[in-house]
Scaffold this motif. Structure first.
Motif, PDB file in Angstrom:
ATOM      1  N   GLN A  32       5.650 -74.651 -25.950  1.00  0.00           N
ATOM      2  CA  GLN A  32       5.378 -73.236 -26.100  1.00  0.00           C
ATOM      3  C   GLN A  32       5.404 -72.818 -27.567  1.00  0.00           C
ATOM      4  N   ALA A  33       4.729 -73.619 -28.409  1.00  0.00           N
ATOM      5  CA  ALA A  33       4.588 -73.228 -29.808  1.00  0.00           C
ATOM      6  C   ALA A  33       3.892 -71.874 -29.845  1.00  0.00           C
ATOM      7  N   PRO A  34       4.352 -70.971 -30.692  1.00  0.00           N
ATOM      8  CA  PRO A  34       3.811 -69.597 -30.683  1.00  0.00           C
ATOM      9  C   PRO A  34       2.332 -69.561 -31.038  1.00  0.00           C
ATOM     10  N   ASP A  35       1.535 -68.986 -30.191  1.00  0.00           N
ATOM     11  CA  ASP A  35       0.122 -68.792 -30.478  1.00  0.00           C
ATOM     12  C   ASP A  35      -0.041 -67.566 -31.359  1.00  0.00           C
ATOM     13  N   LEU A  36      -0.839 -67.691 -32.398  1.00  0.00           N
ATOM     14  CA  LEU A  36      -1.138 -66.561 -33.270  1.00  0.00           C
ATOM     15  C   LEU A  36      -2.507 -66.011 -32.941  1.00  0.00           C
ATOM     16  N   THR A  37      -2.632 -64.704 -32.954  1.00  0.00           N
ATOM     17  CA  THR A  37      -3.928 -64.061 -32.773  1.00  0.00           C
ATOM     18  C   THR A  37      -4.312 -63.421 -34.100  1.00  0.00           C
ATOM     19  N   ILE A  38      -5.398 -63.899 -34.664  1.00  0.00           N
ATOM     20  CA  ILE A  38      -5.835 -63.448 -35.981  1.00  0.00           C
ATOM     21  C   ILE A  38      -7.066 -62.565 -35.833  1.00  0.00           C
ATOM     22  N   ALA A  39      -6.978 -61.338 -36.318  1.00  0.00           N
ATOM     23  CA  ALA A  39      -8.152 -60.457 -36.398  1.00  0.00           C
ATOM     24  C   ALA A  39      -8.889 -60.833 -37.680  1.00  0.00           C
ATOM     25  N   ALA A  40     -10.094 -61.366 -37.552  1.00  0.00           N
ATOM     26  CA  ALA A  40     -10.788 -61.914 -38.713  1.00  0.00           C
ATOM     27  C   ALA A  40     -12.201 -61.350 -38.836  1.00  0.00           C
ATOM     28  N   GLU A  78      -4.900 -50.088 -35.760  1.00  0.00           N
ATOM     29  CA  GLU A  78      -4.329 -48.735 -35.765  1.00  0.00           C
ATOM     30  C   GLU A  78      -3.997 -48.267 -34.354  1.00  0.00           C
ATOM     31  N   HIS A  79      -4.775 -48.733 -33.387  1.00  0.00           N
ATOM     32  CA  HIS A  79      -4.559 -48.330 -31.999  1.00  0.00           C
ATOM     33  C   HIS A  79      -3.619 -49.275 -31.246  1.00  0.00           C
ATOM     34  N   GLY A  80      -2.984 -50.188 -31.976  1.00  0.00           N
ATOM     35  CA  GLY A  80      -1.964 -51.027 -31.358  1.00  0.00           C
ATOM     36  C   GLY A  80      -2.421 -52.347 -30.800  1.00  0.00           C
ATOM     37  N   ALA A  81      -3.597 -52.826 -31.184  1.00  0.00           N
ATOM     38  CA  ALA A  81      -4.070 -54.132 -30.696  1.00  0.00           C
ATOM     39  C   ALA A  81      -3.063 -55.217 -31.088  1.00  0.00           C
ATOM     40  N   PRO A  82      -2.819 -56.166 -30.191  1.00  0.00           N
ATOM     41  CA  PRO A  82      -1.757 -57.167 -30.419  1.00  0.00           C
ATOM     42  C   PRO A  82      -2.172 -58.314 -31.345  1.00  0.00           C
ATOM     43  N   PHE A  83      -2.548 -57.985 -32.562  1.00  0.00           N
ATOM     44  CA  PHE A  83      -2.884 -59.004 -33.550  1.00  0.00           C
ATOM     45  C   PHE A  83      -1.639 -59.341 -34.367  1.00  0.00           C
ATOM     46  N   ASP A  84      -1.631 -60.556 -34.894  1.00  0.00           N
ATOM     47  CA  ASP A  84      -0.513 -60.983 -35.739  1.00  0.00           C
ATOM     48  C   ASP A  84      -0.871 -60.931 -37.227  1.00  0.00           C
ATOM     49  N   VAL A  85      -2.124 -61.260 -37.532  1.00  0.00           N
ATOM     50  CA  VAL A  85      -2.593 -61.253 -38.919  1.00  0.00           C
ATOM     51  C   VAL A  85      -3.970 -60.606 -38.957  1.00  0.00           C
ATOM     52  N   PHE A  86      -4.251 -59.877 -40.022  1.00  0.00           N
ATOM     53  CA  PHE A  86      -5.572 -59.275 -40.238  1.00  0.00           C
ATOM     54  C   PHE A  86      -6.173 -59.885 -41.493  1.00  0.00           C
ATOM     55  N   ALA A  87      -7.305 -60.576 -41.345  1.00  0.00           N
ATOM     56  CA  ALA A  87      -8.047 -61.151 -42.471  1.00  0.00           C
ATOM     57  C   ALA A  87      -9.333 -60.358 -42.618  1.00  0.00           C
ATOM     58  N   ILE A 225      -0.048 -59.273 -42.730  1.00  0.00           N
ATOM     59  CA  ILE A 225       0.603 -59.536 -41.447  1.00  0.00           C
ATOM     60  C   ILE A 225       0.858 -58.201 -40.754  1.00  0.00           C
ATOM     61  N   VAL A 226       0.483 -58.117 -39.495  1.00  0.00           N
ATOM     62  CA  VAL A 226       0.664 -56.884 -38.731  1.00  0.00           C
ATOM     63  C   VAL A 226       2.157 -56.671 -38.470  1.00  0.00           C
ATOM     64  N   LYS A 227       2.647 -55.503 -38.814  1.00  0.00           N
ATOM     65  CA  LYS A 227       4.079 -55.223 -38.753  1.00  0.00           C
ATOM     66  C   LYS A 227       4.637 -55.344 -37.345  1.00  0.00           C
ATOM     67  N   GLU A 228       3.854 -54.968 -36.337  1.00  0.00           N
ATOM     68  CA  GLU A 228       4.338 -54.990 -34.955  1.00  0.00           C
ATOM     69  C   GLU A 228       4.318 -56.389 -34.340  1.00  0.00           C
ATOM     70  N   SER A 229       3.792 -57.364 -35.058  1.00  0.00           N
ATOM     71  CA  SER A 229       3.764 -58.730 -34.530  1.00  0.00           C
ATOM     72  C   SER A 229       5.174 -59.244 -34.285  1.00  0.00           C
TER      73      SER A 229
END
Length: 262
Positions: A32-40, A78-87, A225-229
């Protein structure tokens, strides 16, 4: 004597069960290595297709990318999408998110400088030795990304205005929601030429003319890095990898320039 024997057997069984549970828990933790979701930004599609697996092989952290127009992705965050990083494809949208307190403090950084090109597919018989040639009648449809949501689209408009041909060709322009869709317009024959990132032009895929950096504002691409991640440590590892010499070399190979030092 029998009671003692039974008690001893029970202890052995409980011990074996405990070892088994610990072993299973350890396996579960490893799997269960943490999966990252990147908004790119869409221009990163090809580059991140290589960087993602390289990062996973080094860290064991799986990465999922969600590609789109920079402005659209910023709105989702801004609307709370569950991203971890924004590129992003620019620095402005990252700065705006940071000013709103939506990014982890200290995580914002510029990771690449984009290169804009005018691209014609290999199937095209049209002649274009310079950008101004698209004013010819043969170029009936010119594809660019929407300048209000895509930084490469904005840089395209700036460049065509600087060359003094925007007013002449504006009526022929068709807009893609992002640079990937813009390229697709030409690939499917719905436009003759497209202005896209060099990073999306594969070898042998056609001809291109690079647009001078002097014609538009620098396309400095930033991340944060998204603060809510809930995966801050894993997100930091991805950012560090992208900013590392290895990450920089991969980005350069994919058609980017490295940003100037701070």
């Amino acid at each position: 004597m029998k009671k003692a024997l039974v008690y001893a057997v029970c202890l052995i069984i409980l011990s074996l069960v405990g070892v088994s549970c610990q072993s299973d828990a350890s396996k579960t933790s490893q799997n269960q290595a943490p999966d990252l979701t990147i908004a790119a930004a869409a221009n990163l599609t090809d580059a991140f297709a290589e960087i993602g697996p390289r990062f996973t092989s080094k860290t064991g952290i799986k990465v999922v990318f969600s590609f789109g127009a920079t402005a659209d992705l910023a709105k989702q965050i801004e609307h709370g999408a569950p991203f971890d990083v924004f590129a992003s494809a620019d620095s402005e949208h990252v700065e705006q998110l940071e000013s709103k307190g939506l990014l982890t403090p200290g995580s914002r950084a510029i990771y690449a400088r984009g290169r804009l090109v005018m691209w014609l597919p290999a199937s095209s018989n049209l002649k274009a030795d310079r950008i101004q040639d698209i004013t010819a009648k043969a170029f009936e449809r010119i594809a660019i990304a929407k300048p209000d949501v895509a930084p490469y689209g904005r840089a395209t408009v700036e460049s065509l205005q600087a060359l003094g041909i925007w007013n002449e060709i504006e009526s022929k322009v068709i807009y893609g929601q992002n640079v990937s869709q813009t390229k697709q317009y030409v690939a499917t024959g719905n436009a003759e030429v497209a202005f896209i990132p060099l990073a999306l032009v594969k070898s042998g895929e056609g001809r291109y003319i690079e647009v001078s950096d002097e014609l538009h504002h620098p396309i400095d691409q930033a991340l944060g890095i998204v603060k809510e991640s809930t995966k801050q440590a894993a997100a930091r590892k991805f950012v560090d990898f992208l900013l590392s010499p290895e990450g920089g070399e991969l980005m350069t190979q994919k058609g980017y320039r490295m940003p100037p030092p701070n």
